[in-house]
Design an enzyme around this catalytic site. Structure first.
Site, PDB file in Angstrom:
ATOM      1  N   TYR A  82     -50.246   4.985 -58.325  1.00  0.00           N
ATOM      2  CA  TYR A  82     -50.882   3.970 -59.156  1.00  0.00           C
ATOM      3  C   TYR A  82     -51.192   2.681 -58.399  1.00  0.00           C
ATOM      4  O   TYR A  82     -51.882   1.799 -58.920  1.00  0.00           O
ATOM      5  CB  TYR A  82     -50.032   3.673 -60.391  1.00  0.00           C
ATOM      6  CG  TYR A  82     -50.215   4.719 -61.467  1.00  0.00           C
ATOM      7  CD1 TYR A  82     -51.445   4.883 -62.089  1.00  0.00           C
ATOM      8  CD2 TYR A  82     -49.182   5.578 -61.815  1.00  0.00           C
ATOM      9  CE1 TYR A  82     -51.641   5.858 -63.058  1.00  0.00           C
ATOM     10  CE2 TYR A  82     -49.358   6.555 -62.781  1.00  0.00           C
ATOM     11  CZ  TYR A  82     -50.583   6.688 -63.403  1.00  0.00           C
ATOM     12  OH  TYR A  82     -50.789   7.648 -64.343  1.00  0.00           O
ATOM     13  N   ASP A 221     -35.639  34.201 -68.391  1.00  0.00           N
ATOM     14  CA  ASP A 221     -36.311  35.230 -69.186  1.00  0.00           C
ATOM     15  C   ASP A 221     -36.402  36.533 -68.394  1.00  0.00           C
ATOM     16  O   ASP A 221     -36.482  36.528 -67.157  1.00  0.00           O
ATOM     17  CB  ASP A 221     -37.727  34.791 -69.558  1.00  0.00           C
ATOM     18  CG  ASP A 221     -37.747  33.695 -70.605  1.00  0.00           C
ATOM     19  OD1 ASP A 221     -36.735  33.533 -71.318  1.00  0.00           O
ATOM     20  OD2 ASP A 221     -38.780  33.001 -70.715  1.00  0.00           O
TER      21      ASP A 221
END
EC number: 5.6.2.2
Length: 340
Positions: A82, A221
């Protein structure tokens, strides 16, 4: 040099080469992490504009890093972006070039005095001091603590944890918190990188493993991408292969959800998800890796997944019973050695 711009006489075009940090890496045997072969391979850009812009970005970032090191101060990647968003174009561009510089200089990214804001969470039987002396207590049963942005600065680690549990997804992590998992079974530490882990989450698992000398388990998973994420903790990632020696925990054990558990626990068929083409491609990629082929138990589980052509999320265990994960599945696995 690792980064260079030069001309090819035969084409009269500039060429910019930078040492590759991910193209090729050698798999370790057994429990050893990946060994990158970054010194022999280069990315090469032949386009004049790309070459010019790439060099400008590297020089700009090197200038920022030099000032940070000289002043013994630190900045986040977001801070740097930024300060000049038009130059970097995107946060992803800055992140990639920062990793290229780290590889080029052969130093860990944290040595450049640039930190990334952590996305991971941690909870359990753990207290420590941050580098500035702030005491952090992770033992609250209802809330988690963000993983430190300066893991190397952590000191005075105190814990009676019997094991560390890496949790793939934030949803599962929150379920463990709400069920008071860290104190219900035995003192432990749970940590999540919320999917693909950031560097700070991986550093934290490594630091706790080295300090506490307790088993480190992974709960992911039963799908190719869950296995991939577990492998990042255990063996490292291609993008950060040059730092694998300091980011990996080779002793990570696969606790669940194992593909064989789908049939063993009779997970309801309606909760299973059919394989996609992307799943097939990812699974084939995993099977081709040396660190998978040298582990017969892992190979068998992957073969089971490929045979079933189905995958299951950890949340599918809730279809058996609401608290099946925390009061049946995990306690039995940990008590009777249901890991590989």
């Amino acid at each position: 040099t690792a980064c260079q711009c030069h001309s090819r006489k035969e084409e009269k075009m500039p060429r910019c080469s930078v040492r590759s940090r991910k193209l090729v890496f050698r798999s370790g045997q057994g429990q050893r992490p990946l060994s990158p072969l970054v010194s022999q391979f280069f990315h090469t850009f032949y386009d004049y504009l790309i070459c010019f812009c790439f060099t400008a970005l590297i020089l700009k970032l090197l200038s920022v890093i030099y000032k940070l090191v000289q002043s013994d101060s630190y900045a986040t990647k977001r801070d740097i972006y930024y300060n000049d968003p038009q130059l970097f174009g995107s946060q992803k561009t800055l992140d990639s070039i920062l990793d290229d510089i780290s590889c080029m200089l052969k130093v860990p990214r944290r040595s450049l005095h640039v930190f990334a804001t952590s996305k991971g969470l941690i909870s359990g039987d753990l207290c420590y001091l941050e580098e500035d002396g702030t005491k952090v207590d992770c033992s609250s049963s209802s809330t988690a603590v963000p993983v430190s942005s300066n893991v190397n600065g952590i000191r005075n680690i105190v814990s009676a944890a019997k094991f560390i549990l890496i949790v793939e997804k934030d949803a599962t992590f929150q379920r463990l918190l709400s069920d008071d998992f860290c104190t219900r079974l035995s003192p432990c530490i749970i940590i999540t990188g919320k999917g693909v882990p950031d560097v700070n989450s991986r550093l934290m698992v490594r630091k706790l493993g080295d300090t506490l000398h307790v088993p480190v388990f992974a709960l992911v998973d039963a799908d190719p991408y869950g296995i991939e994420i577990m492998c990042i903790y255990k063996y490292g990632s291609r993008a950060m292969a040059f730092e694998a020696h300091s980011l990996t925990v080779p002793s990570v054990l696969w606790l669940g959800l194992l593909p064989s558990d789908i049939q063993r626990y009779r997970v309801p068929e309606e909760t299973l998800i059919p394989f996609s083409q992307a799943d097939e491609s990812k699974l084939n990629s995993l099977r081709s890796r040396d660190y998978i082929s040298c582990q017969p138990a892992w190979e068998r589980e992957i073969e089971t997944m490929q045979r079933l052509k189905q995958k299951a999320e950890i949340q599918s265990l809730a279809s058996i019973a609401p608290h099946f994960l925390t009061r049946v599945y995990l306690p039995n696995k940990l008590r009777y050695g249901g890991w590989i």
